[in-house]
Design a protein around this motif. Structure first.
Motif, PDB file in Angstrom:
ATOM      1  N   ALA A  13     -33.494  22.123 -33.009  1.00 46.75           N
ATOM      2  CA  ALA A  13     -34.276  21.873 -31.796  1.00 46.75           C
ATOM      3  C   ALA A  13     -35.535  22.716 -31.818  1.00 46.75           C
ATOM      4  CB  ALA A  13     -33.442  22.156 -30.551  1.00 46.75           C
ATOM      5  N   VAL A  14     -36.371  22.434 -32.808  1.00 45.35           N
ATOM      6  CA  VAL A  14     -37.685  23.071 -32.948  1.00 45.35           C
ATOM      7  C   VAL A  14     -38.649  22.016 -33.482  1.00 45.35           C
ATOM      8  CG1 VAL A  14     -36.765  25.400 -33.349  1.00 45.35           C
ATOM      9  CG2 VAL A  14     -37.262  23.925 -35.298  1.00 45.35           C
ATOM     10  N   PRO A  15     -39.935  22.145 -33.179  1.00 45.11           N
ATOM     11  CA  PRO A  15     -40.907  21.192 -33.717  1.00 45.11           C
ATOM     12  C   PRO A  15     -41.010  21.303 -35.242  1.00 45.11           C
ATOM     13  CG  PRO A  15     -41.837  22.454 -31.897  1.00 45.11           C
ATOM     14  CD  PRO A  15     -40.537  23.097 -32.256  1.00 45.11           C
ATOM     15  N   PRO A  16     -41.376  20.210 -35.918  1.00 42.66           N
ATOM     16  CA  PRO A  16     -41.513  20.248 -37.377  1.00 42.66           C
ATOM     17  C   PRO A  16     -42.437  21.360 -37.878  1.00 42.66           C
ATOM     18  CG  PRO A  16     -41.619  17.988 -36.617  1.00 42.66           C
ATOM     19  CD  PRO A  16     -41.625  18.859 -35.387  1.00 42.66           C
ATOM     20  N   ALA A  17     -43.509  21.652 -37.150  1.00 47.37           N
ATOM     21  CA  ALA A  17     -44.449  22.686 -37.606  1.00 47.37           C
ATOM     22  C   ALA A  17     -43.785  24.059 -37.681  1.00 47.37           C
ATOM     23  CB  ALA A  17     -45.664  22.747 -36.677  1.00 47.37           C
ATOM     24  N   VAL A  18     -42.875  24.335 -36.770  1.00 43.90           N
ATOM     25  CA  VAL A  18     -42.169  25.624 -36.786  1.00 43.90           C
ATOM     26  C   VAL A  18     -41.285  25.710 -38.023  1.00 43.90           C
ATOM     27  CG1 VAL A  18     -40.426  27.017 -35.580  1.00 43.90           C
ATOM     28  CG2 VAL A  18     -42.271  25.913 -34.285  1.00 43.90           C
ATOM     29  N   LEU A  19     -40.593  24.646 -38.320  1.00 44.27           N
ATOM     30  CA  LEU A  19     -39.733  24.614 -39.497  1.00 44.27           C
ATOM     31  C   LEU A  19     -40.559  24.639 -40.782  1.00 44.27           C
ATOM     32  CD1 LEU A  19     -36.772  24.648 -40.123  1.00 44.27           C
ATOM     33  CD2 LEU A  19     -36.742  22.168 -39.915  1.00 44.27           C
ATOM     34  N   GLU A  39     -41.614  25.386 -58.241  1.00 43.73           N
ATOM     35  CA  GLU A  39     -43.045  25.120 -58.299  1.00 43.73           C
ATOM     36  C   GLU A  39     -43.328  23.881 -57.446  1.00 43.73           C
ATOM     37  OE1 GLU A  39     -46.367  23.844 -61.564  1.00 43.73           O
ATOM     38  OE2 GLU A  39     -44.838  25.296 -62.169  1.00 43.73           O
ATOM     39  N   VAL A  40     -44.202  24.036 -56.455  1.00 41.50           N
ATOM     40  CA  VAL A  40     -44.522  22.929 -55.558  1.00 41.50           C
ATOM     41  C   VAL A  40     -45.279  21.844 -56.325  1.00 41.50           C
ATOM     42  CG1 VAL A  40     -45.849  22.237 -53.518  1.00 41.50           C
ATOM     43  CG2 VAL A  40     -44.602  24.401 -53.518  1.00 41.50           C
ATOM     44  N   TYR A  41     -44.820  20.609 -56.195  1.00 43.36           N
ATOM     45  CA  TYR A  41     -45.603  19.503 -56.728  1.00 43.36           C
ATOM     46  C   TYR A  41     -46.085  18.582 -55.618  1.00 43.36           C
ATOM     47  CZ  TYR A  41     -41.607  16.221 -56.677  1.00 43.36           C
ATOM     48  OH  TYR A  41     -40.558  15.405 -56.315  1.00 43.36           O
ATOM     49  N   ALA A  42     -45.569  18.766 -54.392  1.00 42.40           N
ATOM     50  CA  ALA A  42     -46.072  18.004 -53.243  1.00 42.40           C
ATOM     51  C   ALA A  42     -45.881  18.834 -51.978  1.00 42.40           C
ATOM     52  CB  ALA A  42     -45.360  16.659 -53.115  1.00 42.40           C
ATOM     53  N   ASP A  43     -46.985  19.314 -51.427  1.00 49.40           N
ATOM     54  CA  ASP A  43     -46.957  20.005 -50.147  1.00 49.40           C
ATOM     55  C   ASP A  43     -47.313  18.963 -49.099  1.00 49.40           C
ATOM     56  OD1 ASP A  43     -47.384  21.448 -47.819  1.00 49.40           O
ATOM     57  OD2 ASP A  43     -48.393  23.106 -48.840  1.00 49.40           O
ATOM     58  N   ARG A  44     -46.345  18.583 -48.280  1.00 45.52           N
ATOM     59  CA  ARG A  44     -46.532  17.504 -47.318  1.00 45.52           C
ATOM     60  C   ARG A  44     -46.767  18.044 -45.908  1.00 45.52           C
ATOM     61  NH1 ARG A  44     -41.660  14.527 -47.498  1.00 45.52           N
ATOM     62  NH2 ARG A  44     -42.735  12.776 -46.606  1.00 45.52           N
ATOM     63  N   GLU A  47     -44.379  17.666 -42.928  1.00 41.36           N
ATOM     64  CA  GLU A  47     -43.316  16.766 -43.393  1.00 41.36           C
ATOM     65  C   GLU A  47     -42.465  17.391 -44.483  1.00 41.36           C
ATOM     66  OE1 GLU A  47     -45.161  13.065 -44.438  1.00 41.36           O
ATOM     67  OE2 GLU A  47     -45.370  12.478 -42.345  1.00 41.36           O
ATOM     68  N   GLY A  48     -42.835  18.593 -44.968  1.00 47.48           N
ATOM     69  CA  GLY A  48     -41.987  19.284 -45.926  1.00 47.48           C
ATOM     70  C   GLY A  48     -42.638  19.547 -47.265  1.00 47.48           C
ATOM     71  N   LEU A  49     -41.789  19.934 -48.212  1.00 42.75           N
ATOM     72  CA  LEU A  49     -42.219  20.323 -49.555  1.00 42.75           C
ATOM     73  C   LEU A  49     -41.333  19.658 -50.600  1.00 42.75           C
ATOM     74  CD1 LEU A  49     -42.523  24.140 -48.872  1.00 42.75           C
ATOM     75  CD2 LEU A  49     -44.423  22.681 -49.547  1.00 42.75           C
ATOM     76  N   ARG A  50     -41.925  19.479 -51.783  1.00 40.73           N
ATOM     77  CA  ARG A  50     -41.173  19.014 -52.962  1.00 40.73           C
ATOM     78  C   ARG A  50     -41.471  19.978 -54.096  1.00 40.73           C
ATOM     79  NH1 ARG A  50     -42.932  12.749 -52.288  1.00 40.73           N
ATOM     80  NH2 ARG A  50     -41.449  12.234 -50.634  1.00 40.73           N
ATOM     81  N   TRP A  51     -40.409  20.357 -54.816  1.00 40.37           N
ATOM     82  CA  TRP A  51     -40.558  21.315 -55.908  1.00 40.37           C
ATOM     83  C   TRP A  51     -39.957  20.772 -57.200  1.00 40.37           C
ATOM     84  CZ3 TRP A  51     -38.199  22.799 -51.230  1.00 40.37           C
ATOM     85  CH2 TRP A  51     -38.852  23.774 -50.469  1.00 40.37           C
ATOM     86  N   LEU A  65     -38.965  17.090 -43.415  1.00 40.75           N
ATOM     87  CA  LEU A  65     -38.868  17.439 -42.006  1.00 40.75           C
ATOM     88  C   LEU A  65     -39.219  16.214 -41.175  1.00 40.75           C
ATOM     89  CD1 LEU A  65     -40.674  20.879 -42.328  1.00 40.75           C
ATOM     90  CD2 LEU A  65     -38.237  20.359 -42.573  1.00 40.75           C
ATOM     91  N   GLU A  66     -38.212  15.636 -40.543  1.00 40.02           N
ATOM     92  CA  GLU A  66     -38.389  14.398 -39.788  1.00 40.02           C
ATOM     93  C   GLU A  66     -38.343  14.689 -38.282  1.00 40.02           C
ATOM     94  OE1 GLU A  66     -36.282  10.012 -39.309  1.00 40.02           O
ATOM     95  OE2 GLU A  66     -35.122  11.667 -40.165  1.00 40.02           O
ATOM     96  N   PRO A  67     -39.456  14.412 -37.565  1.00 38.88           N
ATOM     97  CA  PRO A  67     -39.418  14.594 -36.120  1.00 38.88           C
ATOM     98  C   PRO A  67     -38.426  13.616 -35.485  1.00 38.88           C
ATOM     99  CG  PRO A  67     -41.640  13.969 -36.860  1.00 38.88           C
ATOM    100  CD  PRO A  67     -40.733  13.886 -38.030  1.00 38.88           C
ATOM    101  N   VAL A  68     -37.522  14.164 -34.679  1.00 39.33           N
ATOM    102  CA  VAL A  68     -36.533  13.342 -33.984  1.00 39.33           C
ATOM    103  C   VAL A  68     -36.349  13.921 -32.587  1.00 39.33           C
ATOM    104  CG1 VAL A  68     -34.126  12.587 -33.925  1.00 39.33           C
ATOM    105  CG2 VAL A  68     -35.322  12.716 -36.103  1.00 39.33           C
TER     106      VAL A  68
END
Length: 126
Positions: A13-19, A39-44, A47-51, A65-68
């Protein structure tokens, strides 16, 4: 197909930006996954990260990170292999260990970021 395939979802129960801020610093990655080299290959952004993953495992990992409603669903994906020739028993132990570790990360963040918010009360906005 990777031998270690872990998927986890937890509502916070926190906004995506906080997470997203909790996952942004590389020092956090070392706390959450100390035996992995990431190693980050997609900084979203929010919406999150991919490594790409190295170290104890070799493959990829993602936090989406999906807003719900009034919070965020933290989706965690780990798709990797153990280096070398791993037995089925070792793979099963590693999958279970990573499943528990994923839940430990998400529930630890839930406790920290929700900061005692009573059930049914909207999250505090940044």
């Amino acid at each position: 197909m990777p031998s270690v395939d872990v998927v986890d979802e937890t509502f916070l129960a926190v906004p995506p930006a906080v997470l997203a801020d909790a996952f942004a610093p590389p020092a956090a990655w070392a706390r959450f996954w100390p035996d992995l080299s990431l190693e980050v290959y997609a900084d979203r952004g929010t919406e999150g990260l991919r490594w790409t993953v190295g170290g104890a495992l070799v493959g990829t990992m993602e936090v989406w990170l999906e807003p719900v409603l009034d919070g965020t669903v933290l989706h965690y994906f780990l798709r990797a292999d153990l280096p070398g020739d791993a037995s089925d028993k070792r793979i099963r132990r590693e999958v279970r260990r990573r499943q528990l570790a994923a839940k430990q990360v998400s529930l630890g963040l839930k406790l920290l970021l929700e900061d005692g918010r009573p059930p049914g009360v909207p999250p505090a906005l940044p």
